[in-house]
Design a protein around this motif. Structure first.
Motif, PDB file in Angstrom:
ATOM      1  N   SER A 270       0.840  -1.202   0.000  1.00  0.00           N
ATOM      2  CA  SER A 270       0.000   0.000   0.000  1.00  0.00           C
ATOM      3  C   SER A 270       0.871   1.246   0.000  1.00  0.00           C
ATOM      4  N   GLY A 271       0.223   2.374  -0.253  1.00  0.00           N
ATOM      5  CA  GLY A 271       0.931   3.635  -0.206  1.00  0.00           C
ATOM      6  C   GLY A 271       1.490   3.945   1.162  1.00  0.00           C
ATOM      7  N   GLY A 272       0.791   3.529   2.217  1.00  0.00           N
ATOM      8  CA  GLY A 272       1.278   3.767   3.566  1.00  0.00           C
ATOM      9  C   GLY A 272       2.568   3.032   3.846  1.00  0.00           C
ATOM     10  N   THR A 273       2.636   1.757   3.431  1.00  0.00           N
ATOM     11  CA  THR A 273       3.857   0.985   3.614  1.00  0.00           C
ATOM     12  C   THR A 273       5.002   1.594   2.818  1.00  0.00           C
ATOM     13  N   ALA A 274       4.725   1.967   1.579  1.00  0.00           N
ATOM     14  CA  ALA A 274       5.756   2.581   0.749  1.00  0.00           C
ATOM     15  C   ALA A 274       6.266   3.873   1.376  1.00  0.00           C
ATOM     16  N   SER A 275       5.363   4.683   1.932  1.00  0.00           N
ATOM     17  CA  SER A 275       5.768   5.929   2.570  1.00  0.00           C
ATOM     18  C   SER A 275       6.662   5.677   3.773  1.00  0.00           C
ATOM     19  N   SER A 276       6.358   4.619   4.535  1.00  0.00           N
ATOM     20  CA  SER A 276       7.178   4.281   5.690  1.00  0.00           C
ATOM     21  C   SER A 276       8.591   3.895   5.269  1.00  0.00           C
ATOM     22  N   VAL A 277       8.706   3.116   4.184  1.00  0.00           N
ATOM     23  CA  VAL A 277      10.021   2.716   3.686  1.00  0.00           C
ATOM     24  C   VAL A 277      10.804   3.947   3.239  1.00  0.00           C
ATOM     25  N   VAL A 278      10.148   4.833   2.514  1.00  0.00           N
ATOM     26  CA  VAL A 278      10.816   6.054   2.046  1.00  0.00           C
ATOM     27  C   VAL A 278      11.283   6.896   3.227  1.00  0.00           C
ATOM     28  N   GLU A 279      10.453   7.042   4.248  1.00  0.00           N
ATOM     29  CA  GLU A 279      10.827   7.846   5.418  1.00  0.00           C
ATOM     30  C   GLU A 279      12.024   7.229   6.141  1.00  0.00           C
ATOM     31  N   LEU A 280      12.084   5.906   6.231  1.00  0.00           N
ATOM     32  CA  LEU A 280      13.210   5.246   6.888  1.00  0.00           C
ATOM     33  C   LEU A 280      14.512   5.561   6.169  1.00  0.00           C
ATOM     34  N   PHE A 281      14.525   5.422   4.854  1.00  0.00           N
ATOM     35  CA  PHE A 281      15.757   5.679   4.109  1.00  0.00           C
ATOM     36  C   PHE A 281      16.084   7.166   4.055  1.00  0.00           C
ATOM     37  N   ARG A 282      15.063   8.009   4.043  1.00  0.00           N
ATOM     38  CA  ARG A 282      15.330   9.454   4.082  1.00  0.00           C
ATOM     39  C   ARG A 282      15.996   9.834   5.403  1.00  0.00           C
ATOM     40  N   ALA A 283      15.493   9.279   6.496  1.00  0.00           N
ATOM     41  CA  ALA A 283      16.091   9.567   7.801  1.00  0.00           C
ATOM     42  C   ALA A 283      17.530   9.078   7.861  1.00  0.00           C
TER      43      ALA A 283
END
Length: 422
Positions: free
Chosen positions: A186-199
């Motif tokens: 889902s978009g929520g899971t994808a957003s979480s992955v992106v936030e992890l790597f951005r951090a």
């Protein structure tokens, strides 16, 4: 107001999202109003009312569901919600962006809490900032109550409990095998992955969290003998077949090590755990393990680099609010196996646990896992010495969670390993 004298047993926060709606359906199908005082929470009252109408139509036992409205960024509205409920169950991510105020509100109100986060950097932040406050408040903050990380964490706890009961000693090595599965993103899971790597690209603490296998252990105990996640194809020491790194190891392994630490090391300080993907035996297995390893490495590299990460977010990943179809959820499945090796007075032994489901692991099965974790907290069906803190599913709830998953239709098994059945 005491935790037992609240308006609601459970508030489902983010009820109208993809995951939240599935949790709401599970809870209203599995339980009645006599068993559970459930409220639907979120920021859009109109959508919440629409969901309530749908759930009431689908489940004749439920005549109404209270609605609570708030904003994930408005601490005052979250305080009002936390003070009126015994447990908050939240699906609103990325948690790095939206989770902290709700954790703060629950601790302030002495309210229990569970979520779906796989964002290891945010869990580390919650531990460092709020663990002692949660202990003092008697608030159980239980992270990672979905596919991240209940099957691996609970599966390990079941293996260790069985080993201690049957052989009077724990396993010193646990291997977790993500054997089979199919599901959507889902978009929520994808957003979480992106936030992890951005951090991780900007925050030294986040980078260190990803590098240190013990980064979720209590401060002062963040080192040990375990080398951490497997990085290359390897022939498995227990099953003798080729394995590749697991994409979920970064979260699941750290959660398991935290469980051991929170429970005061019943599995020993020399305990090691590794999660992998089994691929097969012989040259074909080696080729498959190499291909999986290469693919995971390429994906990690793309997410670590800002421009490609942004391109993936915009053009490859689903948008927030989007998710797998109902057909995809119902046709999904997974099997996760845990093998634990130990040595008793009469020789070595191997214990096995398995957790499997006939639903999409990230949504259909995860909704049941999160819902049952919340119900264990509501009903006080826990086997744990811990009454508060930033906790893991195995440390906060323990073996009773297996019974909840079985009631929800998941298969949960544990016993001595029969290598002929692998």
């Amino acid at each position: 107001m005491s935790n037992t004298d609240r308006t609601h047993d459970l508030v489902l926060w983010g009820a109208t999202g993809v995951a939240g709606r599935l949790v709401a359906e599970h809870l209203t199908e599995q339980y009645t109003p006599d068993e559970l005082s459930l409220a639907l929470g979120g920021r859009d009252e109109t959508r919440l009312c629409e969901l309530e109408a749908t759930l009431v139509e689908q489940c004749s036992d439920w005549q109404e569901l209270p609605i609570v409205v708030g904003d994930a960024t408005d601490r005052e509205s979250l305080d009002a919600i936390a003070e009126k409920t015994r447990v908050v169950c939240t699906t609103v991510g990325p948690y790095t962006k939206y989770g902290t105020p709700l954790v703060e509100a629950c601790i302030s109100a002495g309210t229990d809490y569970c979520d779906l986060t796989g964002e290891v950097n945010w869990v580390r932040e919650m531990i460092d900032r709020y663990h002692e406050d949660a202990v003092d408040a008697g608030s159980r903050i239980v992270h990672s109550c979905g596919f991240d990380s209940i099957p691996a964490d609970l599966g390990t706890k079941l293996v260790q409990s069985f080993a201690i009961d049957e052989f009077e000693t724990p396993c010193d090595l646990v291997r977790i095998y993500l054997e089979d599965g199919r599901g959507g993103v889902s978009g929520g899971t994808a957003s979480s992955v992106v936030e992890l790597f951005r951090a991780a690209s900007t925050d030294p603490v986040a980078r260190q969290t990803l590098r240190n296998p013990y980064s979720l252990a209590p401060p002062g105990e963040r080192d040990g003998v375990d080398p951490g996640a497997q990085s290359f194809p390897r022939k498995d020491p227990l099953r003798g077949e080729w394995t590749a790194p697991s994409p979920m190891a970064v979260m699941n392994e750290r959660v398991i090590r935290r469980s051991n630490a929170l429970l005061e090391y019943p599995w020993g300080r020399e305990f090691e755990c590794t999660e992998v993907v089994p691929v097969g035996s012989g040259p074909v297995g080696l080729v498959g393990a190499s291909a999986v390893t290469a693919g995971l490495g390429a994906a990690t590299a793309a997410l670590a680099f800002g421009p490609t990460r942004e391109a993936l977010r915009r053009f490859a990943f689903p948008d927030p609010g989007e998710g797998p179809t109902r057909e995809e959820i119902e046709s999904g499945y997974f099997t996760l196996r845990v093998l634990g090796r130990g040595t008793a007075t009469d020789g070595p032994f191997v214990v096995e646990s398995r957790v499997s489901a006939d639903r999409d692991p990230g949504y259909g099965a995860t909704a049941k896992m999160l819902g049952e974790a919340a119900m264990c907290l509501v009903r006080e069906e826990v086997d744990s010495p811990l009454e508060g803190g930033i906790l893991t599913p195995a440390a906060a709830i323990g073996d009773p969670l297996a019974d909840g998953l079985r009631r929800a239709g998941l298969a949960v098994e544990v016993g001595e390993w029969d290598s002929d059945q692998t």
